[in-house]
Design a protein around this motif. Structure first.
Motif, mmCIF file in Angstrom:
data_model
loop_
_atom_site.group_PDB
_atom_site.id
_atom_site.type_symbol
_atom_site.label_atom_id
_atom_site.label_comp_id
_atom_site.label_asym_id
_atom_site.label_seq_id
_atom_site.Cartn_x
_atom_site.Cartn_y
_atom_site.Cartn_z
ATOM 1 N N ASP A 610 0.813 -1.214 0.000
ATOM 2 C CA ASP A 610 0.000 0.000 0.000
ATOM 3 C C ASP A 610 0.851 1.271 0.000
ATOM 4 O OD1 ASP A 610 -2.334 -1.501 0.052
ATOM 5 O OD2 ASP A 610 -2.340 -1.608 2.242
ATOM 6 N N ASN A 611 2.123 1.151 0.397
ATOM 7 C CA ASN A 611 3.010 2.327 0.475
ATOM 8 C C ASN A 611 4.314 2.108 -0.286
ATOM 9 O OD1 ASN A 611 1.475 4.060 2.423
ATOM 10 N ND2 ASN A 611 1.771 2.277 3.746
ATOM 11 N N ARG A 612 4.297 1.137 -1.173
ATOM 12 C CA ARG A 612 5.556 0.733 -1.830
ATOM 13 C C ARG A 612 6.052 1.753 -2.833
ATOM 14 N NH1 ARG A 612 5.718 -5.304 -2.443
ATOM 15 N NH2 ARG A 612 6.237 -4.903 -0.253
ATOM 16 N N TRP A 613 5.159 2.438 -3.501
ATOM 17 C CA TRP A 613 5.556 3.338 -4.569
ATOM 18 C C TRP A 613 5.496 4.786 -4.111
ATOM 19 C CZ3 TRP A 613 7.643 1.730 -9.093
ATOM 20 C CH2 TRP A 613 7.515 0.375 -9.389
ATOM 21 N N GLY A 614 6.533 5.532 -4.469
ATOM 22 C CA GLY A 614 6.592 6.948 -4.150
ATOM 23 C C GLY A 614 6.915 7.759 -5.393
ATOM 24 N N LEU A 615 6.259 8.895 -5.532
ATOM 25 C CA LEU A 615 6.427 9.756 -6.700
ATOM 26 C C LEU A 615 7.204 11.007 -6.280
ATOM 27 C CD1 LEU A 615 5.510 9.571 -9.670
ATOM 28 C CD2 LEU A 615 3.605 11.064 -9.071
ATOM 29 N N PHE A 616 8.286 11.302 -7.020
ATOM 30 C CA PHE A 616 9.175 12.394 -6.638
ATOM 31 C C PHE A 616 9.384 13.333 -7.835
ATOM 32 C CE2 PHE A 616 10.150 8.606 -4.190
ATOM 33 C CZ PHE A 616 10.001 9.084 -2.891
ATOM 34 N N PRO A 617 8.655 14.439 -7.847
ATOM 35 C CA PRO A 617 8.751 15.387 -8.965
ATOM 36 C C PRO A 617 9.673 16.560 -8.629
ATOM 37 C CG PRO A 617 6.814 15.878 -7.682
ATOM 38 C CD PRO A 617 7.526 14.749 -6.958
ATOM 39 N N SER A 618 10.104 17.261 -9.668
ATOM 40 C CA SER A 618 10.825 18.512 -9.466
ATOM 41 C C SER A 618 10.671 19.383 -10.703
ATOM 42 C CB SER A 618 12.315 18.263 -9.189
ATOM 43 O OG SER A 618 13.010 17.948 -10.370
ATOM 44 N N ALA A 619 10.874 20.679 -10.498
ATOM 45 C CA ALA A 619 10.806 21.646 -11.594
ATOM 46 C C ALA A 619 11.797 22.754 -11.305
ATOM 47 C CB ALA A 619 9.396 22.213 -11.740
ATOM 48 N N ALA A 620 12.421 23.281 -12.364
ATOM 49 C CA ALA A 620 13.373 24.370 -12.203
ATOM 50 C C ALA A 620 13.314 25.291 -13.413
ATOM 51 C CB ALA A 620 14.785 23.825 -12.027
#
Length: 1017
Positions: A610-620
């Protein structure tokens, strides 16, 4: 920029010496039509090209230009001469019988566009949108660098590197913009030639992952600091990323052999200010009188125990490398050997390193292959650092060796405290410092290799599209042996038996890390205005670890009891996987406006489905102001870029209660109970299993970062630098909290609760103060400010919750002096506020009653100062005049405090503090005469001391001999003093030590005098 890089190449020559060879005749060497050609080579500014290459095309005949750009070469009259130099376009000129040829080389603008390595690719420096610092080999620290982490000290803003003491092979604590976690690791991710490696130390003495690489093999460090730069690494990037690129060969280059060697002498910089024998005898007399038991316990000798355990140490380091190209296959091979003695007797390190780099191209350069192999073989003997503490406490009126010793007496001849019968050792006596070193044998052997092969293919049907496959590994095998001699003082006063039986502990470890990365990259420029760079890929990484410890009988126990073990062994085996999808989009408009978007989706086996996937975005975003029209008619500012970045990164690397990686924290697991918790089934003893506390909903920590930055350059980039300001907030901290009894299987639980913020400013500037043919001077300065604060501890209101109290000290029972508390910096000190008299002297037992209840108890403890600095800075200077060079590196740390546990545990004289009830004395620190404490005041703020400092890391002076012989193109000799001085108010031996800030039994940094020799063949 062009002039900057040109002069950088000049410094490469002046500091690292000629990069080309003088060649003897070969293919055309026997021709009867040879003539002598002379001339001069300069650049388009009229400056001489120094060490430029002049080669007869198609042969190995060649030479290099001298410091005035002149050359002389014997060549066939009908040959073609090729003139080349790094950063300039090659020129080919037919000789045609001419005896004089002068050449002007034009700058190669493509080469001069500096390329920076980032995650999964490279980018031109001018196109960077994130907070990224690159430290090239030219600018690395001069001095003894057993670990590559030593090279980074003071070099990059926002990067703190603190060595874990002065022992041979010691690792370092690296922090980028402070820490982002309380219970999980705060170490940055280390990527070596594209392989994210395991940064845990494993067997002690191996240090961190940077110990795998010989410092002479490093081309550059790239430090990714803000989330817009690090988010491409997702769940492991909250503490920043350090990318290491190693040196490689180049197409068309001739074989180059280089040797780097150092020979050094290490000495101690001082010693703890303990009482000498006469001073201690007088102190005992003053406090207890000549008729007391304390006075009667004094000996009649004079021993400086610190002199007995330290020595002058001799070390050497050698590295030889061969680089060039075999046909169309560039290569570089290196071999290094280090033999380092420690200033603490019995400590030593022997290390072999090797590296192979091949980077050929195929199919008309459409397919590039990079093969990188690195290996290290460590043999380390660790001195018993407990001897350092013992030397600061053992009675200075006692001898090193027992008088009238007879075979079979306890202690193997070393002095130890005996009971009244004069025969039986006092089992709670102090360890004899010399015996503590000589009777404990703690050695380790580590084999480790990191390597990868990377294929980069430009599609024939669409050259703008590249496919990149990276296959890598990081494997190690370690063994450690730790024994205590039978009948040694240690065997009587420490350890498990205290009966003269020695101990054995054999430890073995195997670690594996396999990697597969694949990505596609499409780069296209349209109408010289629109530039697109799009990348998307997949990553798979597997980690495995196995540990085993056994406890065989000592020799004496074997004779008495037979073969066997005195304690049950233990083992540990675990694995985990990380699977990721990642992408990046770079867009540049009109070479002025830049946009970078990244996204990584990580799936870790360390968390439940239930918590295995994490999404990590960034913008510059970035704006190159210097390219605007209104900036074209001025000569002051040559570069100006404004950056703005945002991103989210993660943290999933956390230890269990035994310090091992916690790969299954969300599972309900059982573990064996502690020894003694057994059940008997008849005569059979069965060890019990007990359940562990667990949180099935455990997930990543998440760190959100905002960054605004400015890159600048003045006067044709003779002055360059950056300014960055950032704000970081970590939520869902992986935190060990106390829970109500009966709600889980423990009174503590690892769960996601709490928030931590870091905010700061970074500034660095590099100035080419003087640039001329003979005299060049470059100065670099960086300064960083960071403030962290725990903004949330619990998800529920608990007014009685103080925080996480930790930081155990020597002295008393269960004393801790650190706390993670709400609205305070992490690793704050947790003590009583000391009250002083009118003369500024601490009053024993007098503390501020914080809650005004008339009683001094734990409710009056306060958070007081913290171990991390507010500001740290570095200053480097590189000065050269003709063949001479002079370099130094200076570093400062401001606002950091330390708890002086050596002083707090060795100042009081009353009770058992100085005279143990069994009859032996313990030496006191000289300041005991000043404070006059009768009882220890362990939790007094008096011992939390200002540990700010200014340290000169190294000073170096060298001279380079040019064209020494036909076979030796250059030789440089130099002398270096490392750690020559430090300025500080701290009362202890050294204000810089482990990250927690507790000074106790720290292996001191030595002062090193070094002679070095660099040869290029």
């Amino acid at each position: 920029m062009k002039k900057k890089i040109k002069n950088r190449c000049m410094k490469v020559f002046l500091l690292l010496i000629v990069s080309m060879l003088s060649f003897s005749s070969s293919m055309y060497g026997q021709s009867g039509s040879n003539i002598t050609v002379k001339g001069n080579v300069k650049d388009n500014n009229g400056e001489a090209i120094i060490s430029g290459s002049v080669v007869v095309k198609g042969s190995t005949i060649g030479t290099v230009t001298d410091i005035d750009g002149n050359y002389t070469i014997n060549t066939p009259a009908d040959a073609i001469l090729v003139f080349s130099y790094v950063g300039y376009k090659n020129q080919e000129i037919p000789v045609g019988g001419k005896t004089s040829i002068n050449v002007t080389l034009a700058e190669d603008t493509e080469l001069l566009q500096e390329v920076v390595v980032i995650g999964y690719g490279t980018v031109k420096k001018e196109d960077l949108t994130g907070a990224v610092t690159t430290v090239s080999a030219n600018n690395l620290a001069k001095g003894m660098a057993t670990s590559a982490s030593d090279l980074l000290v003071g070099k990059a803003p926002g990067v703190s590197v603190v060595s874990d003491g002065g022992a041979p092979g010691a690792g370092a604590t690296i922090r980028i913009r402070g820490g982002s976690s309380l219970s999980a690791t705060n170490d940055p991710l280390i990527v070596i030639d594209g392989v994210p490696v395991d940064n845990s130390a494993g067997v002690k003495g191996m240090g961190n992952a940077l110990s795998t690489i010989n410092s002479n093999d490093i081309e550059s460090f790239t430090v990714l600091k803000d989330a817009s730069a690090t988010a491409i690494y997702g769940s492991r990037a909250s503490n920043g990323v350090i990318i290491i690129t190693t040196k490689k060969g180049a197409i068309g280059s001739k074989p180059k052999v280089s040797y780097n060697g150092t020979f050094s002498v290490s000495t101690k910089t001082g010693e703890v200010d303990m009482m000498g024998a006469d001073e201690f005898r007088q102190f005992v007399t003053d406090k207890y009188g000549t008729e007391s038991d304390a006075y009667k316990a004094l000996g009649n000798t004079k021993t400086n125990w610190q002199d007995q355990i330290f020595k002058t140490a001799f070390s050497s380091d050698h590295n030889i490398s061969v680089g060039g190209a075999a046909g169309s296959v560039p290569y570089r091979v290196s071999l290094g050997y280090t033999n380092e003695e420690g200033i603490l007797k019995t400590s030593s390190l022997e290390r072999w390193t090797g590296a192979i780099n091949l980077n050929p191209k195929f199919f008309n350069n459409m397919l590039s292959v990079q093969l990188n192999l690195k290996g290290v073989y460590n043999l380390n003997r660790f001195a018993n650092t407990g001897a350092i503490g013992a030397a600061a406490e053992f009675d200075p009126t006692k001898p090193v060796y027992m008088p009238d010793y007879k075979d079979g007496d306890p202690g193997n001849g070393y002095y130890l405290s005996l009971k009244a019968d004069g025969k039986t050792p006092i089992d709670i006596g102090l360890s004899n410092p010399v015996d503590a070193l000589n009777s404990r044998h703690n050695t380790a052997r580590v084999r480790r290799s990191v390597g990868n092969v990377q294929f980069d293919y430009k599609m024939h049907f669409l050259p703008d599209l590249r496919a990149n496959l990276n296959l890598g590994y990081d494997i190690s095998r370690s063994m450690e042996w730790n024994t205590i001699d039978d009948n040694s003082v240690l065997s009587w006063v420490t350890g498990k038996f205290k009966s003269g039986f020695g101990e054995n502990e054999n430890y073995e470890q195997s670690k594996k890390n396999y990697l597969m990365d694949f990505y596609l990259n499409y780069a296209k420029e349209i109408n010289n205005k629109h530039r697109f760079d799009i990348m998307g890929g997949y990553s798979w990484q597997y980690f495995y670890r196995w540990d085993s410890t056994v406890y065989p009988y000592s020799l004496a126990m074997q004779k008495q009891k037979g073969a066997g073990t005195y304690q049950d062994g233990k083992s540990y085996k675990s694995e985990n996987y990380l699977i990721s999808f990642f992408g990046r989009f770079n867009y540049t408009f009109n070479n002025k406006y830049l946009l970078t978007l990244t996204l990584r989706n990580d799936g870790s086996s360390r968390f439940s489905k239930d918590n295995r996937w994490g999404l990590f975005p960034s913008a510059a975003l970035a704006w190159r102001v210097s390219e605007e029209g209104f900036m074209k008619n001025q000569n002051l500012m040559s570069d100006l870029k404004i950056r703005l970045g945002y991103g989210i990164t993660g943290q999933q690397n956390l230890p269990d209660v035994n310090g091992n990686p916690n790969n299954y924290p969300y599972l309900n697991k059982y573990m064996y109970s502690k020894p003694g918790a057994n059940y008997f089934w008849g005569d059979e003893m069965i060890q019990l299993l007990r359940p562990n506390a667990y949180d099935k909903d455990l997930k990543w920590e998440e760190t959100t970062t905002y960054n605004v930055g400015l890159d600048y350059g003045f006067l044709g980039n003779r002055i360059t630098g950056t300014v960055d300001a950032y704000y970081r907030k970590t939520k869902d901290l992986l935190n060990n909290i106390f829970i109500a009894a009966g709600t889980n299987f423990s009174n503590q639980l690892l769960t996601n609760q709490g928030e931590l913020t870091n905010k700061g400013i970074e500034f660095n500037i590099t100035g080419h103060v003087i640039e001329s043919k003979d005299l060049n001077w470059t100065l670099g300065y960086n300064v960083s400010y960071n403030k962290n604060e725990i903004s949330k501890m619990l998800d529920f209101d608990n007014p009685n919750y103080k925080g996480i109290i930790h930081g155990g000290i020597t002295g008393g029972t269960g004393n801790n002096v650190l706390i993670h508390a709400l609205n305070q910096p992490f690793n704050s000190f947790y003590v009583y506020q000391q009250i002083y008299d009118s003369a500024g002297k601490p009053i024993e037992g007098a503390y501020v009653d914080q809650n005004k209840d008339g009683v001094i108890d734990t409710d009056d403890l306060i958070t007081y100062k913290k171990s991390a600095p507010d500001v740290f800075m570095g200053l480097t200077s590189q000065l050269s005049y003709k063949n001479w060079d002079f370099n130094f590196a200076l570093r400062a740390s401001l606002g950091n405090y330390a708890y002086n546990n050596i002083q707090s545990n060795r100042e009081a004289y009353g009770g058992s503090s100085m005279l143990d009830p069994t009859g032996f004395l313990k030496n006191r620190i000289s300041s005991a005469s000043y404070t006059n404490f009768s009882e220890p005041q362990y939790l007094s703020s008096y011992y939390v001391q200002n540990a700010s400092f200014l340290r000169m890391d190294n000073i170096s002076i060298g001279y380079t001999f040019q064209n020494v012989a036909k076979w030796l193109s250059s030789a440089r000799i130099y002398g270096t003093v490392q750690n020559p001085f430090i300025i500080t108010k701290y009362d202890g031996l050294d204000p810089e030590f482990n990250n927690e800030g507790i000074d106790n039994n720290i292996y001191p940094r030595p002062r090193i005098f070094m002679f070095g020799l660099n040869l290029n063949f």
